[in-house]
Every structure is written in C-alpha cells, then in structure tokens.
Design a protein around this motif. Structure first.
Motif, short mmCIF file in Angstrom:
data_model
loop_
_atom_site.label_atom_id
_atom_site.label_comp_id
_atom_site.label_asym_id
_atom_site.label_seq_id
_atom_site.Cartn_x
_atom_site.Cartn_y
_atom_site.Cartn_z
N ASN A 110 0.73 -1.44 -0.08
CA ASN A 110 0.05 -0.14 0.06
C ASN A 110 0.93 1.26 -0.08
O ASN A 110 2.03 1.15 0.63
CB ASN A 110 -0.84 0.12 1.16
CG ASN A 110 -0.15 0.10 2.60
OD1 ASN A 110 0.44 1.08 2.84
ND2 ASN A 110 -0.29 -0.96 3.32
N GLU B 234 0.14 -1.53 -9.21
CA GLU B 234 0.26 -0.14 -8.79
C GLU B 234 1.37 0.06 -7.58
O GLU B 234 1.91 1.05 -7.59
CB GLU B 234 -1.06 0.08 -8.17
CG GLU B 234 -2.25 0.12 -9.17
CD GLU B 234 -3.62 0.34 -8.51
OE1 GLU B 234 -3.66 0.25 -7.30
OE2 GLU B 234 -4.74 0.57 -9.29
N THR B 235 1.56 -1.03 -6.84
CA THR B 235 2.47 -0.64 -5.55
C THR B 235 3.77 -0.83 -6.05
O THR B 235 4.73 0.05 -5.79
CB THR B 235 2.00 -1.61 -4.42
OG1 THR B 235 2.14 -2.92 -4.98
CG2 THR B 235 0.64 -1.34 -3.67
N ARG C 167 -3.07 -4.68 -7.84
CA ARG C 167 -2.44 -4.02 -6.68
C ARG C 167 -0.96 -4.03 -6.89
O ARG C 167 -0.29 -3.23 -6.45
CB ARG C 167 -2.92 -4.56 -5.39
CG ARG C 167 -2.24 -4.00 -4.01
CD ARG C 167 -3.14 -4.53 -2.64
NE ARG C 167 -4.23 -3.98 -2.51
CZ ARG C 167 -4.99 -4.06 -1.48
NH1 ARG C 167 -4.24 -4.72 -0.47
NH2 ARG C 167 -6.01 -3.76 -1.45
N GLN D 239 -7.67 -8.68 -9.18
CA GLN D 239 -7.53 -7.43 -8.27
C GLN D 239 -6.08 -7.41 -7.52
O GLN D 239 -5.69 -6.31 -7.49
CB GLN D 239 -8.74 -7.44 -7.08
CG GLN D 239 -10.23 -7.34 -7.66
CD GLN D 239 -10.96 -7.37 -6.59
OE1 GLN D 239 -10.92 -8.70 -5.91
NE2 GLN D 239 -12.07 -6.91 -6.51
#
Length: 526
Positions: free
Chosen positions: A84, A130-131, A127, A123
């Motif tokens: 995150n 993106e991270t 992620r 999903q």
C-alpha cells in the motif's frame, strides 16, 4: 555493472534480515542502540543488503532504519513495506538517506493469503502493478516478494512475477514463508520462473526460506544452484517460529563445498563468530551447543578415535578451520597476572576493539573473574565484554549488592541493595530457592506485572568455576523482552539478567503502548 551482468556471474548476494525477520522472534526485540551496533557489524562483515526493519511498524523501527541508513558505509539498506502507498512512502522516508537504498514491498499470493485482503487474482495483480510502480517511482532499487510463494499456483506465480518485473522490480524474492518446501521443489520453482517469465534474465531472483521442517539452508542452496543469486538469511538462523536460513551456514557451505557450489560472496567469514555471539547476547536467544558452524560443540571432539585423528591430522574430522569463522588459533594465557595490554590484544583477536574507558571497565571485571577462576578462556572474555556492552544502556535499575542464604533448610533468603533511578534501596525477602528470593527482592523494590516466561542457565566454559550465562524472558501486556547476564555466581547472573530484562521493559513502556510494535502489525511478514 548491470543487474543482468551480476546474475550471469558466480556471485551470490547476501541479504541479512536479522534486524527485521530475526527481530520478529517473540522476545528478540532489540533496543535502538543494539540495532545500530548489529547493523554496523553486518556492514563491516560485508553483507550486501541489510534489511534494517519495518518502518511503518512503530516510531522506534522507523528511527532505527533511518539512522542505520545514514550510518551505513558499504551495505545497501532496505526497509520492508506492505502493498500500500502509506507503507511504501514511510519506507522510502526511512531509507532515502542511505548511500544505496532499497524498498522491499510484498503481498501474499497463495490462495490462503489472497483471502486475507479478500482480493481475487485480477484485483491482486492490479495492486501489485500499482504498488511496485509507486515504489519504483521513489527508488530505483525495488524488491518485490510474493509471500507464501511456494504454495502459490505455478501459473499465477509466473503471472504476478512478470507484472512486478514490468512495473520496475529489480529483485524478485521467492519466500518459503511457512518452511513447507523440499529442496527439489525450491530449485524447480526458480527454474520455472527463469524459463517462463519474460524479463526474468534481467533481474535477480532471491530465496527466503524458513526452517519449520529443518530444511531452510538446503532449500536456499538448491535455489542458488537453480539460478537464484540472492540469499535472504539471519545470523544464527534467528526468526519467527523455527527461524530462517542461517547466514553462517550458507556462506560456509559455499566455501567448503566450492566444488559443487562454485559461488562467491563478499562476506568476511572471520567475523562470523563474534557477530553470532553478539546477536545471541542482545536477542537473548542462546545458540544451541550442536548448532552448525557457530555452536559451542562445532569444533569439539569427545570420541577417542576422533581425538586421535585430529591430533594426527585435523582434516580427518574437521571440514573447516576454527580460524575461518574467527575462532583464534593463538593462545595467550589469560589469568590474574595478565595486564591491560595483554587483555587488549586478546580482545582484539576475538573481534573487540574497545575504547580506553570500556577496556578499563572490562579489565576490572576480568581481574575479579581471574581471582575466582584457575583459567580464563576466550568464551569467558567474550561473555564479560558482551555483558558489559549489554548493561551500558540500561541504568534505571542496577544491582549494587546481593547476599543469599540457601541450603537444605528453608526458607531461602536474599538481602539486596538495588539502585532505582539513582537512589539506593535496601530490602530482604524469602523465596522458594535463592533465585526466587532474589527476584522477590527486585519485585518488592520495583513492583510490576511482568510474567517470567523463560529462565535458562548455560555454562560458558567447563568446570565448577565456570561462568554462568543466564537468559530470562518477561511478558507484560503483550510486550515481550529478554535479558541476559554472565557471572561465576549463578544467582548473581540470574538477578542481573532479570534486572536487564526489566530495564528493557521500561524502555518498551516508554516507546510503545501495548501492541504498538512490529510483532503486532497485521499481515506483516514473509
């Protein structure tokens, strides 16, 4: 030299995670100064990458990673971050001051771990993209780990590794998070990724193995044979549950069996024993006597046949030399007539370069020990220095005087003077044995609710005049601390170890509220 060039050479990168994964062992929490000390020793030893901590876990962890980053002279300094943006930003803030910083981000990819954040395959893939992209925009050295990789579906593992590489990861670590893998499987996974994943030849594959089935070192070396070029490990194999791959084992295995493991590392092996002992001392986790490489019995021979063979030719029963790991072959006889110069020289041989004030403190304790012992061995000296270094940082509680009465007729009694925050207090108490009586004195002068979980006594050397090294583990409201001390008097060593642990607890109380540390950050490890 590019990453591609490094992967084609016979060079294995050593990634030490003693300060992160090792410290996640219940009770192995180190103080800020201890972390800086261990990081400095790892840097001097030649460790390529030091995973200094988990910056988002606590302010203490962030401060340690940040300071280690500023001080490191040679090693790349790495911090851990979950998948995150907040974790990754905090990690970058901690490591950005390093000469060579690295961000290590991870997410669990096995079916069991995908269920935790309730993400389906698509999903989770998004992620990861993106991270890793976010981390790479901050730092050009990014490591990505699919936690529980060895229980992840092979096709999906290939898919997410490809995504991470395209997003900018320069190292892909394959963790055997639960120690489930067999060496043949460990090698098979690395070969599969190298053969099936586009761009795999442009990055470094790493291996991170846990020791739940006792195969961490074998799994790590099998992965290297298959093409991995980074081994993640800890000093003494310290780590969660049964621990991790031990740095000393993989390094010496490659050195001893260079015929089938023709790989090189930058590790100065002569510093291994000193670092092993120091990590054991500050973590409170004694090294088992029969531990490979660094155990007390690793170079001892009991059998007459073995003794005879070693006396005639040491190679008959020893596959490495004690000097290779820093056990000195020289023998300066140390006793009550030895002076400071001899002590300084002996300690330097053992890897301790003390300042004058430190040497004077140790010399006083050495003389006191020499008056009580016929012979003072290397391990005695190491215990003295380690005990002195351990106690330097903890001044709130100090044992000034202790006298006990024990024997077949009870109750056993203890008479104590304890310095509490600079003020001397006198107390006497009884107990179920002299140790219990001494501990009761401490409790009466410094009331607390900590539970004694572990009490261990080990003889440093042989004989009835041997020093005893005592380790204790305390737990209070989720905080777990350890303490250790050495003395020829077991009761004194026990009491000092207990006080040492309480001083650590005081520091933990000041730095964190219950649960606010790396042990309790959810979804936090490999």
């Amino acid at each position: 030299m590019t990453i591609q060039d490094r992967t084609t050479q016979d060079r294995v990168v050593i990634f030490d995670t003693t300060l992160r994964d090792g410290e996640q062992s219940p009770g192995a929490t180190m103080t800020h100064e201890e972390k800086l000390e261990i990081a400095g020793l790892l840097d001097e030893m030649g460790v390529d990458i030091i995973e200094a901590g988990f910056p988002i876990a606590s302010e203490g962890d962030f401060a340690a990673v940040s300071e280690i980053s500023k001080r490191a002279k040679n090693s790349t300094i790495c911090g851990l971050a979950r998948a995150n943006q907040k974790d990754i930003d905090r990690c970058w803030e901690a490591v950005r001051h390093a000469k060579s910083p690295r961000i290590h981000t991870f997410i669990g990819t096995s079916p069991l771990h995908r269920a935790i954040p309730n993400l389906d395959m698509d999903q989770m893939a998004e992620r990861i993209h993106e991270t890793v992209t976010h981390a790479r925009n901050l730092c050009d050295n990014v490591q990505w780990s699919p936690m529980d990789a060895t229980r992840t579906e092979p096709d999906y593992l290939c898919r997410v590794v490809e995504i991470a590489i395209k997003a900018g990861a320069t190292t892909i670590n394959i963790p055997d998070t639960v120690g489930y893998t067999y060496p043949m499987e460990s090698a098979k996974i690395i070969r599969m990724l190298l053969e099936r994943v586009p761009g795999a030849d442009k990055i470094i594959f790493a291996t991170h193995c846990h020791n739940d089935l006792g195969m961490a070192t074998a799994n790590a070396l099998a992965a290297v044979e298959a093409g991995a070029r980074q081994i993640e490990c800890t000093i003494n194999g310290l780590g969660e549950r049964a621990g991790n791959t031990a740095l000393e084992e993989v390094v010496m295995a490659m050195r001893v069996r260079n015929d089938i493991l023709p790989f090189q590392t930058g590790i100065d092996t002569t510093k291994i024993m000193n670092l092993s002992r120091r990590v054991s001392q500050v973590s409170g986790f004694p090294v088992q006597f029969n531990k490979a490489i660094v155990g007390k019995n690793a170079f001892l021979h009991e059998s007459g046949i073995h003794q005879d063979g070693v006396l005639k030719n040491v190679q008959t029963f020893e596959i490495m030399r004690p000097e290779d790991i820093g056990l000195t072959a020289k023998n300066i006889a140390m006793g009550k007539h030895s002076g400071r110069a001899a002590l300084r020289a002996k300690l330097k041989e053992l890897g301790f370069d003390l300042a004058d004030n430190q040497l004077n403190d140790v010399f006083v304790r050495f003389k006191a020990l020499a008056d009580r012992k016929k012979e003072v061995y290397d391990d005695d000296l190491i215990a003295l220095v380690s005990d002195e270094q351990s106690n330097d940082a903890y001044e709130f509680l100090q044992l000034k005087k202790l006298r006990v009465v024990c024997g077949t007729e009870g109750p056993q009694e203890a008479d104590m003077i304890l310095t509490v925050d600079g003020v001397d207090h006198h107390i006497d108490a009884t107990g179920d044995g002299p140790v219990d009586a001494a501990f009761n004195c401490v409790k009466m002068l410094f009331p607390h609710k900590a539970n004694l979980q572990v009490y261990q006594v080990h003889a440093v050397t042989e004989g009835t005049d041997a020093q005893a090294t005592v380790s204790v583990r305390l737990e209070e409201e989720g905080r777990i601390v350890t303490g250790s001390a050495a003395d020829t008097d077991t009761i004194v060593a026990s009491t000092r170890a207990y006080i040492n642990a309480l001083n650590r607890l005081i520091i933990r109380r000041q730095k964190t509220a219950p649960g606010e540390d790396v042990k309790t950050v959810s979804y936090h490890g490999e």
